[in-house]
Design an enzyme around this catalytic site. Structure first.
Site, PDB file in Angstrom:
ATOM      1  N   HIS A  97       0.893  10.843   8.875  1.00 56.19           N
ATOM      2  CA  HIS A  97       1.362  11.994   8.467  1.00 56.19           C
ATOM      3  C   HIS A  97       1.094  13.000   9.632  1.00 56.19           C
ATOM      4  O   HIS A  97       0.040  13.222   9.885  1.00 56.19           O
ATOM      5  CB  HIS A  97       1.041  12.696   7.218  1.00 56.19           C
ATOM      6  CG  HIS A  97       1.228  11.682   6.022  1.00 56.19           C
ATOM      7  ND1 HIS A  97       2.076  11.832   5.200  1.00 56.19           N
ATOM      8  CD2 HIS A  97       0.509  10.467   5.627  1.00 56.19           C
ATOM      9  CE1 HIS A  97       2.160  10.870   4.295  1.00 56.19           C
ATOM     10  NE2 HIS A  97       1.251  10.156   4.574  1.00 56.19           N
TER      11      HIS A  97
ATOM     12  N   GLU B 108      -1.325   3.239  -4.278  1.00 51.72           N
ATOM     13  CA  GLU B 108      -2.528   3.843  -3.845  1.00 51.72           C
ATOM     14  C   GLU B 108      -3.398   4.517  -4.906  1.00 51.72           C
ATOM     15  O   GLU B 108      -4.224   4.057  -5.316  1.00 51.72           O
ATOM     16  CB  GLU B 108      -1.926   4.874  -2.697  1.00 51.72           C
ATOM     17  CG  GLU B 108      -3.085   5.556  -1.998  1.00 51.72           C
ATOM     18  CD  GLU B 108      -2.550   6.944  -1.440  1.00 51.72           C
ATOM     19  OE1 GLU B 108      -1.372   7.373  -1.477  1.00 51.72           O
ATOM     20  OE2 GLU B 108      -3.324   7.270  -0.333  1.00 51.72           O
TER      21      GLU B 108
ATOM     22  N   HIS C 210       1.866   4.339  10.060  1.00 54.02           N
ATOM     23  CA  HIS C 210       1.730   5.492   8.948  1.00 54.02           C
ATOM     24  C   HIS C 210       0.945   6.335   9.189  1.00 54.02           C
ATOM     25  O   HIS C 210      -0.579   6.156   9.191  1.00 54.02           O
ATOM     26  CB  HIS C 210       1.286   4.584   7.717  1.00 54.02           C
ATOM     27  CG  HIS C 210       1.313   5.160   6.401  1.00 54.02           C
ATOM     28  ND1 HIS C 210       1.791   4.742   5.225  1.00 54.02           N
ATOM     29  CD2 HIS C 210       0.672   6.521   6.311  1.00 54.02           C
ATOM     30  CE1 HIS C 210       1.703   5.657   4.228  1.00 54.02           C
ATOM     31  NE2 HIS C 210       0.860   6.752   4.742  1.00 54.02           N
TER      32      HIS C 210
END
Ligand code: ADE
Ligand code: ZN
Length: 322
Positions: free
Chosen positions: A13, A192, A11
């Site tokens: 970005h 989140e 994970h």
């Protein structure tokens, strides 16, 4: 010390991994004033909404195919230098379209960066195409259609990121249907910024094998049990969670509780320089803040390989390297 351990990241970005120095050089190259978002070598934001705004502004100084090749190669080189054998990068071809580069050239640049890093350092990588909630369901469907039609062997997953408080998961379910029908692995940001309900929505409406973050599932014990029973994998990013104040400190972070409840967990860095972290630091935190032994940390890494969006031959090779 975790420097001797092999590492995996599921994970991160891509634009969120952009080193501030590289971003500054890019901003100068294109004559873009980023001073409101990048100052004294650090990205500037103060809450989740302003983080997303800063992220989008930073992304805008990466404009050409070569810019994306360089950004990708730079990050994968950093990962390889700390013993990382596998990386999944979250990418946004829709962003490529928005900046006028086009989805094809954006992805071609990223794939070139992967090729260079693999050739130089042996690191394996795959791409997860993401839609961004704050650009609306139509744009997310566009991202899924792109991922489904691309037939690019490096694009193996689909994700939904962005402003979690915008709409409900069901509004984006069609995009995940398209990605699932194309055989892509599914993961989705949930739990989140929003509470346990968003993780339940994700499980009910998307049926993903993994969830980005998912840590606020801890607010509902029945949901924690459901995650454990289903074997859903959480991509946990502790440094990001503390920076974004999802939890006040590492002592309050539920990573260990989730693992002890039988939930399959992995660790990642999310948007490392935005959150003053790195994959290296996340592994160190696993040891120093969460008290995991080397063998427990290897369990997290093994879970990452087991849950990776790769073909079985690659999975076997990665497990053998671990
Ligand atoms: N986009 C980049 N980082 C993100 C995060 N932590 N949550 C949601 N969307 C994101
Ligand atoms: Zn994320």
């Amino acid at each position: 010390m975790t420097s001797h351990l092999k590492k995996v990241e599921l994970h991160c970005h891509l634009e969120g991994a952009a080193p501030p120095a590289l971003t500054l050089a890019q901003a100068r190259k294109y004559n873009i004033d980023l001073s409101a978002y990048l100052s004294d070598g650090a990205y500037v934001w103060h809450d989740f909404a302003s983080f997303l705004e800063c992220y989008d502004k930073v992304s805008e100084v990466y404009k050409s195919e070569e810019d994306y090749a360089l950004l990708t190669e730079t990050y994968l080189e950093e990962l390889a230098s700390i013993g990382t054998i596998y990386s999944e990068l979250i990418v946004s071809p829709d962003h490529g379209k928005r900046i006028g580069l086009g989805a094809e050239a954006y992805i071609a640049g990223v794939c070139e960066g992967i090729r260079r890093a693999r050739e130089a350092h042996g690191i394996e990588a795959r791409l997860i195409v993401t839609g961004e909630r704050h650009f609306g369901p139509e744009s997310v469907i566009g991202a899924a259609e792109y991922a489904a039609k691309a037939k690019n062997p490096l694009i193996t997953g689909f994700n939904l990121a962005g402003e979690e408080r915008m709409g409900r998961v069901a509004d984006y379910a069609r995009a995940f249907d398209i990605a699932r029908d194309a055989g892509l692995g599914l993961t989705i940001h949930a739990g989140e910024v929003c509470g346990a309900f968003s993780v339940e929505d994700a499980l009910n409406d998307v049926r993903p094998s993994r969830i980005g973050h998912g840590v606020r599932a801890i607010e509902n014990p029945d949901l924690v049990k459901r995650l454990a029973d289903q074997g859903a994998v959480l991509e946990v990013c502790p440094g990001s969670n503390i920076a974004l104040k999802v939890f006040p400190d590492f002592a309050a972070h539920p990573l260990r509780k989730l693992k002890e409840a039988g939930v399959r967990v992995t660790i990642s860095s999310d948007d490392p320089p935005f959150f003053h972290t790195s994959l290296k630091r996340e592994y160190e935190l696993a040891s120093e803040a969460f008290g995991f032994s080397d063998s427990e940390i290897n369990d997290l890494t093994r879970t990452g390989i087991e849950a990776a969006f790769v073909d079985e031959e690659t999975r076997r090779a990665l497990l053998a390297r671990l």
